[in-house]
Design a protein around this motif. Structure first.
Motif, PDB file in Angstrom:
ATOM      1  N   ARG A  35      -3.227  12.224  20.205  1.00  0.00           N
ATOM      2  CA  ARG A  35      -2.750  12.408  18.841  1.00  0.00           C
ATOM      3  C   ARG A  35      -2.958  13.853  18.393  1.00  0.00           C
ATOM      4  N   GLN A  44      -1.347   7.304  23.764  1.00  0.00           N
ATOM      5  CA  GLN A  44      -1.427   7.401  22.301  1.00  0.00           C
ATOM      6  C   GLN A  44      -2.856   7.633  21.840  1.00  0.00           C
ATOM      7  N   SER A  45      -3.803   6.998  22.519  1.00  0.00           N
ATOM      8  CA  SER A  45      -5.191   7.009  22.074  1.00  0.00           C
ATOM      9  C   SER A  45      -5.891   8.344  22.268  1.00  0.00           C
ATOM     10  N   GLY A 101      -0.367   2.714  25.005  1.00  0.00           N
ATOM     11  CA  GLY A 101      -1.634   2.814  24.297  1.00  0.00           C
ATOM     12  C   GLY A 101      -2.588   3.852  24.856  1.00  0.00           C
ATOM     13  N   ILE A 150      -5.308   2.988  16.457  1.00  0.00           N
ATOM     14  CA  ILE A 150      -6.126   3.721  17.423  1.00  0.00           C
ATOM     15  C   ILE A 150      -7.453   4.054  16.752  1.00  0.00           C
ATOM     16  N   ARG A 179       0.884  11.007  15.223  1.00  0.00           N
ATOM     17  CA  ARG A 179       0.806  10.253  16.471  1.00  0.00           C
ATOM     18  C   ARG A 179       0.859  11.202  17.666  1.00  0.00           C
TER      19      ARG A 179
END
Length: 413
Positions: free
Chosen positions: A78, A74-75, A71, A364, A381
């Motif tokens: 992107r 990913q946050s 996470g 997100i 993503r």
């Protein structure tokens, strides 16, 4: 600039055509470059062969067997493309030089001097790319802008929050400084760096000359705590934590509800009059002891008690019904309540993206800056490590067989 590879047909953002070489990791740098990517810039994330350290931080989905990233990564990554390079090799450094020569912007957040020792000092890079904008975010800034006595100190969010003055005015009482929940010691400097980079982009368009953009995390936090500077200068007062109150405005803070807390902010006497009527205390709107902000600041505890006599026996939803739209008001939300509030859905602030290795998408935070004609968007993503190595190297002239040879030599991944 080459067309950006995008996963769908959403409109290009306002920064389409800009290419960014992103050498950042952790939070401050990646948050800055993600904003650029959200608005259309082609951001090439250059990672070590082992990847950005936040890839292993998590949290991970329960069914994620791949675990390329969780996470955290990913946050804030992107809309970017990833290439892995071994910068300890001369070939890896040559590839990076070629990438930067074709870029508009490079951003890094190493300690001062690291890039210089690798042969990537701004003064070196501008010789072959005079239009280059070189952005840095470090704990205490770059010596080029003023050498801090702490220039070589490593720093994270909590360090800049502490030394920038933010913790010193946050806490339940004057003796208990407290860390702000989110990593604002990183994200505020990231926003400042983004503004600086875009200012430099405008200057390049006018003059054709790039420049060095330097943000110290501590400086950015201090700038956001501007009140403590003028208070000290004007009055000699050393600001301290004040809990959920404001030293200059009343009522302005948090108040107990039956199921949590709510925020109420009456910065004008007109708002106070509306609040007093709404909570059944119209008498306090005309009483000279409470009618003006200056009077209320002198009697903060009495004001708080009057308001909490109303709020503490009602739920946040009931208080919202009574106060919403009349005075500046908002319930203190948990993340679960944010997920349930229609505001964040219609504003596209909770976005579903694919999570490699998991069978279901994850959410997100979305893009908060809304442009009418060239909207930013979450177009794809975060990238897996080296996911775009082939297309990035191909885009700067490397043949397929050479790319394969570089992989076999563990120069790229």
């Amino acid at each position: 600039m080459q067309d950006q590879a995008q996963s769908n047909a959403k409109p290009a953002g306002a920064l389409a055509g800009l290419r960014v070489v992103d050498l950042t990791q952790m939070l401050a740098g990646p948050f800055c470059t993600q904003i650029l990517a959200d608005h259309g810039a082609d951001v090439i994330k250059v990672e070590a062969m082992t990847g950005d350290g936040t890839r292993v931080t998590g949290p991970f989905c329960a069914d994620d067997t791949l675990k390329d990233f969780g996470g955290y990564f990913q946050s804030v990554n992107r809309n970017k493309r990833s290439i892995a390079l071994d910068l300890k090799t001369s070939t890896g450094r040559e590839i990076l030089h070629r990438l930067i020569d074709k870029a508009d912007i490079v951003v890094e957040n190493f300690r001062a001097g690291v890039m210089d020792r690798l042969g990537f000092a701004y003064e070196t890079l501008r010789q072959t790319n005079p239009r280059l904008i070189y952005g840095t975010v470090r704990g205490f800034g770059d010596p080029r802008s003023g050498e801090s006595p702490y220039a070589q100190w490593p720093a994270y969010d909590v360090v800049s929050q502490a030394m920038g003055g933010m913790m010193g005015i946050t806490g339940p009482d004057r003796c208990t400084p407290t860390k702000i929940g989110p990593g604002v010691g990183d994200t505020i400097p990231a926003l400042m760096l983004c503004i600086g980079i875009l200012a430099a982009v405008n200057r390049v368009r006018e003059t054709g000359q790039g420049q060095f953009v330097d943000v110290a995390m501590t400086d950015a936090v201090l700038a956001m705590c501007e009140r403590i500077v003028y208070q000290n200068s004007y009055t000699g007062e050393v600001a301290a934590p004040e809990g959920n109150r404001h030293p200059l405005l009343c009522p302005f803070g948090l108040f107990r509800a039956r199921d949590g807390h709510v925020s109420i902010a009456c910065a004008t006497d007109a708002f106070w009059e509306k609040l007093a009527v709404a909570i059944g205390r119209a008498d306090m709107a005309t009483d000279p002891d409470f009618a003006t902000n200056a009077a209320r600041v002198q009697r903060q505890q009495q004001v708080i008690e009057a308001i909490e006599a109303f709020t503490s026996v009602r739920t946040k939803e009931e208080i919202a019904t009574a106060l919403g739209g009349k005075v500046p008001f908002g319930p203190v939300y948990t993340s679960a309540e944010i997920f349930e509030d229609r505001h964040y859905a219609v504003r596209e602030m909770l976005v579903d993206v694919e999570q490699p290795g998991s069978t279901k998408p994850v959410k997100i935070a979305g893009v908060p800056i809304k442009l009418s004609d060239t909207p930013g968007a979450v177009r794809r993503r975060a990238p897996m490590l080296g996911e775009h190595t082939d297309e990035i190297l191909g885009g700067i002239g490397y043949a397929d067989d050479l790319i394969q040879a570089l992989k076999e030599q563990h120069v790229v991944a």
